[in-house]
Design an enzyme around this catalytic site. Structure first.
Site, PDB file in Angstrom:
ATOM      1  N   ASN A  14      85.631 -86.420 -66.730  1.00 21.39           N
ATOM      2  CA  ASN A  14      85.014 -87.026 -65.575  1.00 21.39           C
ATOM      3  C   ASN A  14      85.510 -88.418 -65.291  1.00 21.39           C
ATOM      4  O   ASN A  14      86.013 -88.959 -66.110  1.00 21.39           O
ATOM      5  CB  ASN A  14      83.465 -87.061 -65.626  1.00 21.39           C
ATOM      6  CG  ASN A  14      83.034 -87.514 -67.112  1.00 21.39           C
ATOM      7  OD1 ASN A  14      83.653 -87.330 -68.200  1.00 21.39           O
ATOM      8  ND2 ASN A  14      81.615 -87.853 -67.082  1.00 21.39           N
ATOM      9  N   ILE A  15      85.861 -88.717 -64.094  1.00 26.45           N
ATOM     10  CA  ILE A  15      86.321 -89.946 -63.598  1.00 26.45           C
ATOM     11  C   ILE A  15      85.392 -90.602 -62.714  1.00 26.45           C
ATOM     12  O   ILE A  15      85.087 -90.095 -61.574  1.00 26.45           O
ATOM     13  CB  ILE A  15      87.708 -89.580 -62.934  1.00 26.45           C
ATOM     14  CG1 ILE A  15      88.622 -88.983 -63.835  1.00 26.45           C
ATOM     15  CG2 ILE A  15      88.221 -90.919 -62.377  1.00 26.45           C
ATOM     16  CD1 ILE A  15      89.868 -88.527 -63.369  1.00 26.45           C
ATOM     17  N   CYS A  56      83.120 -84.990 -61.762  1.00 20.80           N
ATOM     18  CA  CYS A  56      82.928 -84.324 -62.702  1.00 20.80           C
ATOM     19  C   CYS A  56      83.967 -83.579 -63.448  1.00 20.80           C
ATOM     20  O   CYS A  56      85.266 -83.184 -62.803  1.00 20.80           O
ATOM     21  CB  CYS A  56      81.921 -83.211 -62.398  1.00 20.80           C
ATOM     22  SG  CYS A  56      80.299 -83.708 -61.848  1.00 20.80           S
ATOM     23  N   GLU A 104      84.389 -80.785 -64.860  1.00 18.05           N
ATOM     24  CA  GLU A 104      84.668 -79.264 -64.415  1.00 18.05           C
ATOM     25  C   GLU A 104      85.489 -79.048 -63.181  1.00 18.05           C
ATOM     26  O   GLU A 104      86.260 -78.287 -62.959  1.00 18.05           O
ATOM     27  CB  GLU A 104      83.314 -78.463 -64.329  1.00 18.05           C
ATOM     28  CG  GLU A 104      82.348 -78.533 -65.399  1.00 18.05           C
ATOM     29  CD  GLU A 104      81.304 -79.708 -65.493  1.00 18.05           C
ATOM     30  OE1 GLU A 104      81.513 -81.085 -65.312  1.00 18.05           O
ATOM     31  OE2 GLU A 104      80.111 -79.476 -65.883  1.00 18.05           O
ATOM     32  N   CYS A 106      76.434 -79.572 -63.494  1.00 16.89           N
ATOM     33  CA  CYS A 106      75.801 -80.121 -62.409  1.00 16.89           C
ATOM     34  C   CYS A 106      75.802 -78.863 -61.332  1.00 16.89           C
ATOM     35  O   CYS A 106      76.591 -78.034 -61.554  1.00 16.89           O
ATOM     36  CB  CYS A 106      76.201 -81.318 -61.547  1.00 16.89           C
ATOM     37  SG  CYS A 106      77.516 -81.372 -60.717  1.00 16.89           S
TER      38      CYS A 106
HETATM   39  N1  THU Z   1      79.277 -85.173 -65.336  1.00 17.24           N
HETATM   40  C1  THU Z   1      80.364 -84.112 -65.537  1.00 17.24           C
HETATM   41  O1  THU Z   1      81.328 -84.472 -65.461  1.00 17.24           O
HETATM   42  N2  THU Z   1      79.886 -82.850 -65.792  1.00 17.24           N
HETATM   43  C2  THU Z   1      78.706 -82.202 -65.652  1.00 17.24           C
HETATM   44  O2  THU Z   1      78.517 -81.141 -66.049  1.00 17.24           O
HETATM   45  C3  THU Z   1      77.521 -83.303 -65.854  1.00 17.24           C
HETATM   46  C4  THU Z   1      77.763 -84.624 -65.320  1.00 17.24           C
HETATM   47  C5  THU Z   1      79.561 -86.402 -65.356  1.00 17.24           C
HETATM   48  C6  THU Z   1      79.333 -87.230 -63.720  1.00 17.24           C
HETATM   49  C7  THU Z   1      79.355 -88.457 -64.500  1.00 17.24           C
HETATM   50  O3  THU Z   1      80.469 -88.995 -64.756  1.00 17.24           O
HETATM   51  C8  THU Z   1      78.506 -88.347 -65.677  1.00 17.24           C
HETATM   52  O4  THU Z   1      78.750 -87.388 -66.260  1.00 17.24           O
HETATM   53  C9  THU Z   1      76.990 -88.764 -65.822  1.00 17.24           C
HETATM   54  O5  THU Z   1      76.269 -87.929 -64.610  1.00 17.24           O
END
Ligand code: THU
Length: 129
Positions: free
Chosen positions: A39-40, A50, A52, A83
């Site tokens: 995630n960035i 995210c 994924e 998410c």
């Molecule tokens: N996030 C993800 O990268 N993948 C997920 O499945 C859930 C949420 C990230 C988005 C954000 O950078 C952080 O987690 C908090 O929501």
């Protein structure tokens, strides 16, 4: 599958998460290739992406649109829960029965599928009159 989890775990180390401090790693496999994502985040929070989706889009940018499997990892109490937006994007690029491995740093693991991850997902066919 352990290899895919390991790839996701490694990529998680590169997560850019100065706001949530919640690092996520993901890895997809297709035709023996592995693409990873983390995630960035951004100061304009809504622009954050995210792990994924970054992993899936890396595969798509390399020319693959029919992906084989995905693994996701985070430091969560149980297996990480992707998410809704990422579940929808999974529906676009995987077969319904494609394996989804959700895990955490302790090794708690849930093996599921893309179709089980988002019942009623909006799909190409839904646009046909
Ligand atoms: N996030 C993800 O990268 N993948 C997920 O499945 C859930 C949420 C990230 C988005 C954000 O950078 C952080 O987690 C908090 O929501």
């Amino acid at each position: 599958m352990d290899e895919l989890i390991e790839a996701a775990k490694q990529q998680r180390e590169r997560a850019y998460v100065p706001y949530s401090h919640f690092a996520v790693g993901a890895a997809v496999t297709v035709d023996g290739h592995v693409f990873t994502g983390c995630n960035i985040e951004n100061a304009s929070y809504g622009l954050s992406l995210c792990a994924e989706r970054n992993a899936m889009f890396a595969a798509v940018m390399a020319g693959y649109t029919h992906l084989d499997a995905i693994a996701v990892i985070a430091d969560t109490p149980g297996p990480v829960s992707p998410c809704g937006a990422c579940r929808q994007v999974m529906t676009e690029f995987f077969a319904p029965d494609a394996p989804v491995t959700l895990t955490n740093l302790k090794g708690d693991t849930l093996e599921t599928t893309v179709s089980a991850s988002l019942p009623g997902a909006f799909e190409k066919g839904d646009m046909n009159a």
